[in-house]
Design a protein around this motif. Sequence first.
Motif, PDB file in Angstrom:
ATOM      1  N   ALA A  29     -11.005   2.249 -11.185  1.00  0.00           N
ATOM      2  CA  ALA A  29     -10.868   3.752 -10.281  1.00  0.00           C
ATOM      3  C   ALA A  29      -9.658   3.637  -9.459  1.00  0.00           C
ATOM      4  O   ALA A  29      -9.133   4.797  -9.434  1.00  0.00           O
ATOM      5  CB  ALA A  29     -12.094   3.905  -9.513  1.00  0.00           C
ATOM      6  N   VAL A  30      -9.534   2.635  -8.744  1.00  0.00           N
ATOM      7  CA  VAL A  30      -8.314   2.629  -7.941  1.00  0.00           C
ATOM      8  C   VAL A  30      -6.886   2.741  -8.534  1.00  0.00           C
ATOM      9  O   VAL A  30      -6.093   3.586  -8.318  1.00  0.00           O
ATOM     10  CB  VAL A  30      -8.305   1.214  -6.989  1.00  0.00           C
ATOM     11  N   ALA A  31      -7.004   2.109  -9.633  1.00  0.00           N
ATOM     12  CA  ALA A  31      -5.845   2.359 -10.694  1.00  0.00           C
ATOM     13  C   ALA A  31      -5.655   3.660 -11.207  1.00  0.00           C
ATOM     14  O   ALA A  31      -4.568   4.286 -11.344  1.00  0.00           O
ATOM     15  CB  ALA A  31      -5.921   1.400 -11.704  1.00  0.00           C
ATOM     16  N   LEU A  32      -6.716   4.595 -11.737  1.00  0.00           N
ATOM     17  CA  LEU A  32      -6.693   5.873 -12.143  1.00  0.00           C
ATOM     18  C   LEU A  32      -6.366   6.763 -11.034  1.00  0.00           C
ATOM     19  O   LEU A  32      -5.806   7.897 -11.454  1.00  0.00           O
ATOM     20  CB  LEU A  32      -7.991   6.053 -12.606  1.00  0.00           C
ATOM     21  N   MET A  33      -6.463   6.262  -9.891  1.00  0.00           N
ATOM     22  CA  MET A  33      -6.111   7.584  -8.734  1.00  0.00           C
ATOM     23  C   MET A  33      -4.595   7.700  -8.631  1.00  0.00           C
ATOM     24  O   MET A  33      -4.240   8.728  -8.225  1.00  0.00           O
ATOM     25  CB  MET A  33      -6.703   7.036  -7.429  1.00  0.00           C
ATOM     26  N   LEU A  34      -3.787   6.756  -8.871  1.00  0.00           N
ATOM     27  CA  LEU A  34      -2.299   6.942  -8.907  1.00  0.00           C
ATOM     28  C   LEU A  34      -1.881   7.918  -9.730  1.00  0.00           C
ATOM     29  O   LEU A  34      -1.158   8.986  -9.326  1.00  0.00           O
ATOM     30  CB  LEU A  34      -1.664   5.471  -9.224  1.00  0.00           C
ATOM     31  N   PRO A  35      -2.108   7.982 -10.956  1.00  0.00           N
ATOM     32  CA  PRO A  35      -1.863   9.018 -11.847  1.00  0.00           C
ATOM     33  C   PRO A  35      -2.671  10.459 -11.598  1.00  0.00           C
ATOM     34  O   PRO A  35      -1.797  11.330 -11.577  1.00  0.00           O
ATOM     35  CB  PRO A  35      -2.320   8.823 -13.384  1.00  0.00           C
ATOM     36  N   ALA A  36      -3.673  10.399 -11.063  1.00  0.00           N
ATOM     37  CA  ALA A  36      -4.484  11.688 -10.726  1.00  0.00           C
ATOM     38  C   ALA A  36      -3.542  12.041  -9.422  1.00  0.00           C
ATOM     39  O   ALA A  36      -3.585  13.410  -9.786  1.00  0.00           O
ATOM     40  CB  ALA A  36      -5.846  11.294 -10.158  1.00  0.00           C
ATOM     41  N   VAL A  37      -3.236  11.437  -8.635  1.00  0.00           N
ATOM     42  CA  VAL A  37      -2.521  12.202  -7.293  1.00  0.00           C
ATOM     43  C   VAL A  37      -1.186  12.677  -7.907  1.00  0.00           C
ATOM     44  O   VAL A  37      -0.551  13.767  -7.495  1.00  0.00           O
ATOM     45  CB  VAL A  37      -2.309  11.136  -6.282  1.00  0.00           C
ATOM     46  N   ILE A  38      -0.495  11.994  -8.683  1.00  0.00           N
ATOM     47  CA  ILE A  38       0.885  12.416  -9.336  1.00  0.00           C
ATOM     48  C   ILE A  38       0.686  13.552  -9.950  1.00  0.00           C
ATOM     49  O   ILE A  38       1.475  14.590  -9.749  1.00  0.00           O
ATOM     50  CB  ILE A  38       1.573  11.221 -10.184  1.00  0.00           C
ATOM     51  N   MET A  39      -0.430  13.739 -10.978  1.00  0.00           N
ATOM     52  CA  MET A  39      -0.573  14.839 -11.726  1.00  0.00           C
ATOM     53  C   MET A  39      -0.917  16.103 -10.422  1.00  0.00           C
ATOM     54  O   MET A  39      -0.319  17.288 -10.858  1.00  0.00           O
ATOM     55  CB  MET A  39      -1.776  14.774 -12.508  1.00  0.00           C
ATOM     56  N   VAL A  40      -1.662  15.875  -9.682  1.00  0.00           N
ATOM     57  CA  VAL A  40      -1.718  17.142  -8.728  1.00  0.00           C
ATOM     58  C   VAL A  40      -0.380  17.382  -8.195  1.00  0.00           C
ATOM     59  O   VAL A  40      -0.252  18.802  -8.025  1.00  0.00           O
ATOM     60  CB  VAL A  40      -2.908  16.774  -7.687  1.00  0.00           C
ATOM     61  N   VAL A  95       6.665  11.663  -4.393  1.00  0.00           N
ATOM     62  CA  VAL A  95       5.671  12.147  -3.462  1.00  0.00           C
ATOM     63  C   VAL A  95       4.297  11.759  -3.807  1.00  0.00           C
ATOM     64  O   VAL A  95       3.321  11.367  -2.936  1.00  0.00           O
ATOM     65  CB  VAL A  95       5.819  13.787  -3.614  1.00  0.00           C
ATOM     66  N   GLY A  96       4.035  11.547  -4.990  1.00  0.00           N
ATOM     67  CA  GLY A  96       2.586  11.218  -5.629  1.00  0.00           C
ATOM     68  C   GLY A  96       2.293   9.740  -5.056  1.00  0.00           C
ATOM     69  O   GLY A  96       1.064   9.597  -4.713  1.00  0.00           O
ATOM     70  N   VAL A  97       3.252   8.744  -5.166  1.00  0.00           N
ATOM     71  CA  VAL A  97       2.973   7.647  -4.693  1.00  0.00           C
ATOM     72  C   VAL A  97       2.617   7.368  -3.360  1.00  0.00           C
ATOM     73  O   VAL A  97       2.005   6.794  -2.900  1.00  0.00           O
ATOM     74  CB  VAL A  97       4.452   6.476  -5.300  1.00  0.00           C
ATOM     75  N   ALA A 149       1.790   9.725  -1.389  1.00  0.00           N
ATOM     76  CA  ALA A 149       0.468  10.359  -1.232  1.00  0.00           C
ATOM     77  C   ALA A 149      -0.745   9.500  -1.391  1.00  0.00           C
ATOM     78  O   ALA A 149      -1.726   9.268  -0.841  1.00  0.00           O
ATOM     79  CB  ALA A 149       0.093  11.553  -1.904  1.00  0.00           C
ATOM     80  N   TYR A 150      -0.588   8.754  -2.622  1.00  0.00           N
ATOM     81  CA  TYR A 150      -1.507   7.906  -2.990  1.00  0.00           C
ATOM     82  C   TYR A 150      -1.687   6.942  -2.041  1.00  0.00           C
ATOM     83  O   TYR A 150      -2.776   6.313  -1.758  1.00  0.00           O
ATOM     84  CB  TYR A 150      -1.123   7.261  -4.357  1.00  0.00           C
ATOM     85  N   LEU A 151      -0.812   6.112  -1.703  1.00  0.00           N
ATOM     86  CA  LEU A 151      -0.731   4.977  -0.598  1.00  0.00           C
ATOM     87  C   LEU A 151      -1.440   5.689   0.813  1.00  0.00           C
ATOM     88  O   LEU A 151      -2.262   4.780   1.253  1.00  0.00           O
ATOM     89  CB  LEU A 151       0.593   4.651  -0.415  1.00  0.00           C
ATOM     90  N   ALA A 152      -1.115   6.831   1.184  1.00  0.00           N
ATOM     91  CA  ALA A 152      -1.542   7.291   2.435  1.00  0.00           C
ATOM     92  C   ALA A 152      -3.123   7.925   2.317  1.00  0.00           C
ATOM     93  O   ALA A 152      -4.027   7.243   3.282  1.00  0.00           O
ATOM     94  CB  ALA A 152      -1.005   8.706   2.614  1.00  0.00           C
ATOM     95  N   LEU A 153      -3.624   8.375   1.008  1.00  0.00           N
ATOM     96  CA  LEU A 153      -4.913   8.268   0.824  1.00  0.00           C
ATOM     97  C   LEU A 153      -5.636   6.958   0.776  1.00  0.00           C
ATOM     98  O   LEU A 153      -6.801   6.992   1.211  1.00  0.00           O
ATOM     99  CB  LEU A 153      -5.137   9.288  -0.462  1.00  0.00           C
ATOM    100  N   ALA A 154      -5.207   6.053   0.127  1.00  0.00           N
ATOM    101  CA  ALA A 154      -5.793   4.716  -0.087  1.00  0.00           C
ATOM    102  C   ALA A 154      -5.813   3.782   0.878  1.00  0.00           C
ATOM    103  O   ALA A 154      -6.887   3.261   1.432  1.00  0.00           O
ATOM    104  CB  ALA A 154      -5.143   4.243  -1.255  1.00  0.00           C
ATOM    105  N   PHE A 155      -5.015   4.096   1.826  1.00  0.00           N
ATOM    106  CA  PHE A 155      -4.848   3.051   2.970  1.00  0.00           C
ATOM    107  C   PHE A 155      -5.100   3.626   4.446  1.00  0.00           C
ATOM    108  O   PHE A 155      -5.312   2.935   5.288  1.00  0.00           O
ATOM    109  CB  PHE A 155      -3.338   2.229   3.048  1.00  0.00           C
TER     110      PHE A 155
END
Length: 194
Positions: free
Chosen positions: A79-90, A170-172, A174-180
Amino acid sequence: MGLLVLILGLIVFFGVHTLTTQRKLRAQVIAVTGEGGYKIGYALASFAGLALIIWGFAHYRAAGMWPIWEPPTFLKHIAVALMLPAVIMVVASYIRGRIYTTLKHPMLTGIKLWAAAHLLANGDLGSIILFGSFLAWAVYDRISLKHRSDAGAPPIPVGGPGNDLIAIAVGVVAYLALAFAFHPVVIGVPVVGA
């Protein structure tokens, strides 16, 4: 009580979002309220639904979640790994490049991936209702797009591969900000080690 508020919020939020897929009904509402009235009503209803979802889910969690199944640890890592492409797609749905033209609807693809990832990592009733609802709505909306006669909103210009690099960067971030930052502080669940 929290679960009922969560469900009410989902009904309000997806009810107004489903209105956009019903082009004739949407046109009738705009004819009655005007374009500005429609947009204000849409925004207020969306915000109210989202507020109810957040409030309801928070109270459901505080009162004690209802476990249905216990996801194994490896699914949480997936799930953690899938979230990176999900955020990039958005992000790519707004910074349009080849990701956008390839996926056609990266926002909906990102929402489906986000919801599916969270369904893998959470086995309680409230999470299944919450993320299952988002997944079902995104699938419904994607299918409804095939039957719409108009694009709906004014088009955003599509750029080239440079936009993809920007969307990924930007996705990376945003992903890091969301995750951490967001997930452990606001949601109260650490992503790493969860």
